[in-house]
Motif scaffolding. Structure first.
Motif, PDB file in Angstrom:
ATOM      1  N   CYS A  54      -2.593  10.932 -67.054  1.00  0.00           N
ATOM      2  CA  CYS A  54      -2.537  12.186 -66.316  1.00  0.00           C
ATOM      3  C   CYS A  54      -1.281  12.149 -65.455  1.00  0.00           C
ATOM      4  O   CYS A  54      -1.199  11.353 -64.521  1.00  0.00           O
ATOM      5  N   GLY A  55      -0.312  12.965 -65.815  1.00  0.00           N
ATOM      6  CA  GLY A  55       0.981  12.925 -65.153  1.00  0.00           C
ATOM      7  C   GLY A  55       1.122  13.911 -64.013  1.00  0.00           C
ATOM      8  O   GLY A  55       0.153  14.575 -63.613  1.00  0.00           O
ATOM      9  N   PRO A  56       2.331  14.040 -63.528  1.00  0.00           N
ATOM     10  CA  PRO A  56       2.582  14.900 -62.373  1.00  0.00           C
ATOM     11  C   PRO A  56       2.391  16.393 -62.652  1.00  0.00           C
ATOM     12  O   PRO A  56       2.268  17.174 -61.721  1.00  0.00           O
ATOM     13  N   HIS A  57       2.337  16.786 -63.904  1.00  0.00           N
ATOM     14  CA  HIS A  57       2.188  18.202 -64.260  1.00  0.00           C
ATOM     15  C   HIS A  57       0.739  18.583 -64.597  1.00  0.00           C
ATOM     16  O   HIS A  57       0.459  19.742 -64.885  1.00  0.00           O
ATOM     17  N   THR A  58      -0.138  17.617 -64.550  1.00  0.00           N
ATOM     18  CA  THR A  58      -1.519  17.859 -64.978  1.00  0.00           C
ATOM     19  C   THR A  58      -2.215  18.903 -64.118  1.00  0.00           C
ATOM     20  O   THR A  58      -2.796  19.860 -64.637  1.00  0.00           O
ATOM     21  N   GLU A  59      -2.164  18.748 -62.818  1.00  0.00           N
ATOM     22  CA  GLU A  59      -2.874  19.685 -61.944  1.00  0.00           C
ATOM     23  C   GLU A  59      -2.343  21.108 -62.116  1.00  0.00           C
ATOM     24  O   GLU A  59      -3.118  22.065 -62.172  1.00  0.00           O
ATOM     25  N   ARG A  60      -1.035  21.241 -62.224  1.00  0.00           N
ATOM     26  CA  ARG A  60      -0.458  22.578 -62.411  1.00  0.00           C
ATOM     27  C   ARG A  60      -0.983  23.221 -63.690  1.00  0.00           C
ATOM     28  O   ARG A  60      -1.376  24.377 -63.707  1.00  0.00           O
ATOM     29  N   ARG A  61      -1.026  22.466 -64.759  1.00  0.00           N
ATOM     30  CA  ARG A  61      -1.503  23.012 -66.033  1.00  0.00           C
ATOM     31  C   ARG A  61      -2.994  23.361 -65.972  1.00  0.00           C
ATOM     32  O   ARG A  61      -3.426  24.335 -66.577  1.00  0.00           O
ATOM     33  N   ILE A  62      -3.745  22.582 -65.249  1.00  0.00           N
ATOM     34  CA  ILE A  62      -5.163  22.906 -65.062  1.00  0.00           C
ATOM     35  C   ILE A  62      -5.286  24.245 -64.343  1.00  0.00           C
ATOM     36  O   ILE A  62      -6.013  25.132 -64.779  1.00  0.00           O
ATOM     37  N   ARG A  63      -4.560  24.397 -63.266  1.00  0.00           N
ATOM     38  CA  ARG A  63      -4.636  25.633 -62.475  1.00  0.00           C
ATOM     39  C   ARG A  63      -4.129  26.839 -63.275  1.00  0.00           C
ATOM     40  O   ARG A  63      -4.690  27.926 -63.189  1.00  0.00           O
ATOM     41  N   GLU A  64      -3.072  26.647 -64.044  1.00  0.00           N
ATOM     42  CA  GLU A  64      -2.494  27.746 -64.825  1.00  0.00           C
ATOM     43  C   GLU A  64      -3.384  28.198 -65.983  1.00  0.00           C
ATOM     44  O   GLU A  64      -3.115  29.215 -66.610  1.00  0.00           O
ATOM     45  N   THR A  65      -4.431  27.467 -66.248  1.00  0.00           N
ATOM     46  CA  THR A  65      -5.366  27.871 -67.300  1.00  0.00           C
ATOM     47  C   THR A  65      -5.978  29.233 -66.987  1.00  0.00           C
ATOM     48  O   THR A  65      -6.284  30.005 -67.904  1.00  0.00           O
ATOM     49  N   ALA A  66      -6.114  29.573 -65.716  1.00  0.00           N
ATOM     50  CA  ALA A  66      -6.637  30.898 -65.341  1.00  0.00           C
ATOM     51  C   ALA A  66      -5.746  32.003 -65.906  1.00  0.00           C
ATOM     52  O   ALA A  66      -6.240  33.031 -66.381  1.00  0.00           O
ATOM     53  N   GLU A  67      -4.441  31.799 -65.886  1.00  0.00           N
ATOM     54  CA  GLU A  67      -3.503  32.786 -66.428  1.00  0.00           C
ATOM     55  C   GLU A  67      -3.644  32.891 -67.947  1.00  0.00           C
ATOM     56  O   GLU A  67      -3.515  33.977 -68.515  1.00  0.00           O
ATOM     57  N   TYR A  68      -3.892  31.769 -68.605  1.00  0.00           N
ATOM     58  CA  TYR A  68      -4.115  31.783 -70.054  1.00  0.00           C
ATOM     59  C   TYR A  68      -5.330  32.644 -70.378  1.00  0.00           C
ATOM     60  O   TYR A  68      -5.291  33.483 -71.278  1.00  0.00           O
ATOM     61  N   ILE A  69      -6.413  32.433 -69.635  1.00  0.00           N
ATOM     62  CA  ILE A  69      -7.627  33.225 -69.856  1.00  0.00           C
ATOM     63  C   ILE A  69      -7.341  34.699 -69.620  1.00  0.00           C
ATOM     64  O   ILE A  69      -7.744  35.550 -70.431  1.00  0.00           O
ATOM     65  N   ASP A  70      -6.641  35.018 -68.551  1.00  0.00           N
ATOM     66  CA  ASP A  70      -6.276  36.413 -68.264  1.00  0.00           C
ATOM     67  C   ASP A  70      -5.523  37.022 -69.437  1.00  0.00           C
ATOM     68  O   ASP A  70      -5.837  38.144 -69.866  1.00  0.00           O
ATOM     69  N   ASP A  71      -4.533  36.312 -69.933  1.00  0.00           N
ATOM     70  CA  ASP A  71      -3.704  36.836 -71.020  1.00  0.00           C
ATOM     71  C   ASP A  71      -4.505  37.005 -72.313  1.00  0.00           C
ATOM     72  O   ASP A  71      -4.321  37.984 -73.046  1.00  0.00           O
TER      73      ASP A  71
END
Length: 128
Positions: A104-121
């Motif tokens: 789990c790298g430094p970008h993991t949390e951001r990608r988890i949070r950005e999943t909301a935008e994926y669902i929206d789209d």
């Protein structure tokens, strides 16, 4: 988005995606990034399943069918192409690298949070 035009099963899948993403964020609050990553991947898959179902009339039974369904949609609907890279990032990085391989790298949390935008789209594409 107006959900009244969507079939009940599609609404259920999107609701499940939102619930899984909410659980992913809760896992972050408890410093369980691996579980958060897996739940964010699950949210991504459920949202993609809903999109494929509404566009094709068939709910994918496996992850492979979800993937193929998204790729087929991206070939037919230019706006769906925006989901492809984000989908593969989540299956590879969140599901594979972080959850299974504990990388789990430094970008993991951001990608988890950005999943909301994926669902929206995905919901927007499902409604159009």
């Amino acid at each position: 988005m107006t959900t009244t035009l969507l079939p009940d099963r599609v609404i259920e899948l999107f609701a499940d995606a939102r619930e899984m993403h909410s659980r992913a964020i809760a896992c972050l609050d408890y410093d369980d990034i691996r579980d958060a990553a897996e739940k964010a991947w699950c949210a991504t898959k459920r949202a993609t399943d809903a999109l494929v179902l509404v566009r094709t009339g068939e709910e994918p039974e496996t992850t492979a069918l979800t993937t193929e369904g998204l790729l087929d949609l991206a070939s037919a609907i230019p706006d769906a192409e925006t989901l492809v890279g984000r989908y593969f990032t989540r299956i590879s990085y969140l599901h594979g690298s972080c959850f299974y391989n504990r990388m789990c790298g430094p970008h993991t949390e951001r990608r988890i949070r950005e999943t909301a935008e994926y669902i929206d789209d995905a919901e927007i594409l499902a409604a159009t």
